[in-house]
Design a protein around this motif. Structure first.
Motif, mmCIF file in Angstrom:
data_model
loop_
_atom_site.group_PDB
_atom_site.id
_atom_site.type_symbol
_atom_site.label_atom_id
_atom_site.label_comp_id
_atom_site.label_asym_id
_atom_site.label_seq_id
_atom_site.Cartn_x
_atom_site.Cartn_y
_atom_site.Cartn_z
ATOM 1 N N GLY A 77 -43.533 49.260 39.774
ATOM 2 C CA GLY A 77 -44.442 48.557 40.668
ATOM 3 C C GLY A 77 -45.797 49.218 40.794
ATOM 4 O O GLY A 77 -46.545 48.932 41.735
ATOM 5 N N VAL A 78 -46.145 50.085 39.857
ATOM 6 C CA VAL A 78 -47.432 50.796 39.888
ATOM 7 C C VAL A 78 -48.594 49.810 40.024
ATOM 8 O O VAL A 78 -48.549 48.698 39.494
ATOM 9 C CB VAL A 78 -47.611 51.642 38.611
ATOM 10 N N ARG A 79 -49.595 50.209 40.783
ATOM 11 C CA ARG A 79 -50.858 49.464 40.819
ATOM 12 C C ARG A 79 -51.894 50.364 40.179
ATOM 13 O O ARG A 79 -52.344 51.351 40.770
ATOM 14 C CB ARG A 79 -51.248 49.079 42.235
ATOM 15 N N LEU A 80 -52.242 50.033 38.944
ATOM 16 C CA LEU A 80 -53.050 50.905 38.095
ATOM 17 C C LEU A 80 -54.528 50.558 38.200
ATOM 18 O O LEU A 80 -54.920 49.410 37.960
ATOM 19 C CB LEU A 80 -52.598 50.780 36.642
ATOM 20 N N GLY B 27 -45.664 46.333 37.243
ATOM 21 C CA GLY B 27 -46.799 46.645 38.097
ATOM 22 C C GLY B 27 -47.954 45.684 37.949
ATOM 23 O O GLY B 27 -47.809 44.561 37.455
ATOM 24 N N SER B 28 -49.112 46.151 38.388
ATOM 25 C CA SER B 28 -50.327 45.341 38.349
ATOM 26 C C SER B 28 -51.496 46.228 37.962
ATOM 27 O O SER B 28 -51.395 47.460 37.976
ATOM 28 C CB SER B 28 -50.581 44.681 39.702
ATOM 29 N N VAL B 29 -52.612 45.592 37.648
ATOM 30 C CA VAL B 29 -53.758 46.311 37.094
ATOM 31 C C VAL B 29 -55.019 45.927 37.858
ATOM 32 O O VAL B 29 -55.266 44.743 38.104
ATOM 33 C CB VAL B 29 -53.950 45.965 35.598
ATOM 34 N N VAL B 30 -55.803 46.944 38.223
ATOM 35 C CA VAL B 30 -57.159 46.741 38.721
ATOM 36 C C VAL B 30 -58.081 47.240 37.614
ATOM 37 O O VAL B 30 -58.129 48.432 37.320
ATOM 38 C CB VAL B 30 -57.425 47.511 40.031
#
Length: 247
Positions: A184-187, A208-211
């Motif tokens: 679930g990392v938000r990178l 996860g998701s990416v910024v």
């Protein structure tokens, strides 16, 4: 559909998976967020375009001449969905060239070319295009929201030319790259096209998701804090100590 995208949809189709900040966000306010469902829809439409217009599939090479931008991973995922290989840059002809540069579209020798506008909410390419170039923004919304490949690539078929990576290793390479990140990392990352596997794909492989932004330091602490990121991947050198950061 790629297994990675299918997993994101099955986990939570409405969860944000790709958040984009333009380099000039402080002045323009440009921020775009794609849920798993919206990301998968953009990928499906783009894959359908590649296959239906240019017969892209296993054995094809799609050259991507795009910068760090939310549309870049969309095209990468779309090309892989068809079974094609991705080449980064416009230095030599490919089966299809995808570029945001009129100059590259003019000088590259690829017979089939796609122009991509990087402007937010673009409905056409901003500028005059060479003859025979397809305007992505004008046509992409007319393609189907779901995609089923005509034929699947073999495990040894190339997915990336540089670094060389086969379709059969794509998922595993992403999992290995993100092994140290939590599920679930938000990178937060400035990963360019060459870093897609160890950046966005690795985060998505961890559910996860990416910024994504081309300039980490331009975001400022307030914006970064609001995104609640849990890991950072910097692929460009940080500015010298003491350089001002925008807020």
């Amino acid at each position: 559909m790629l297994p990675l995208l299918r997993r994101l949809l099955d986990d939570d189709p409405t969860a944000p998976r790709l958040t984009w900040y333009a380099a000039d966000h402080a002045s323009s306010g440009e921020r775009i967020e794609l849920s798993a469902r919206v990301l998968a829809t953009w990928v499906a439409k783009t894959a359908n375009l590649l296959e239906e217009e240019f017969e892209v599939g296993p054995g094809s090479v799609v050259a991507l001449d795009l910068p760090t931008h939310w549309r870049t991973p969309v095209f990468q995922l779309a090309a892989w969905s068809t079974g094609a290989a991705v080449r980064h840059g416009a230095d030599r002809p490919a089966d299809v060239l995808v570029s945001s540069s009129v100059e590259a579209l003019q000088r590259n020798g690829s017979q089939d070319r796609i122009a991509v506008s990087l402007l937010p909410l673009a409905t056409r390419f901003d500028g005059e295009l060479p003859a025979g170039v397809l305007d992505y923004a004008r046509v992409v919304t007319g393609y189907g929201d779901t995609y089923v490949a005509l034929s699947a690539p073999g495990p040894e078929d190339p997915a990336l030319e540089v670094p060389a990576l086969a379709h059969g290793r794509l998922q595993a390479a992403a999992q290995e790259a993100g092994a140290d990140w939590p599920v679930g990392v938000r990178l937060l990352t400035d990963a360019g096209p060459d870093d897609v596997v160890r950046g966005p794909l690795a985060a998505w492989a961890r559910a996860g998701s990416v910024v994504l932004t081309p300039d980490l330091d331009a975001l400022g602490e307030r914006v970064v804090g609001s995104e609640r990121t849990t890991a950072t991947l910097r692929t460009r050198p940080a500015p010298p100590t003491g350089s001002p950061a925008q807020d």
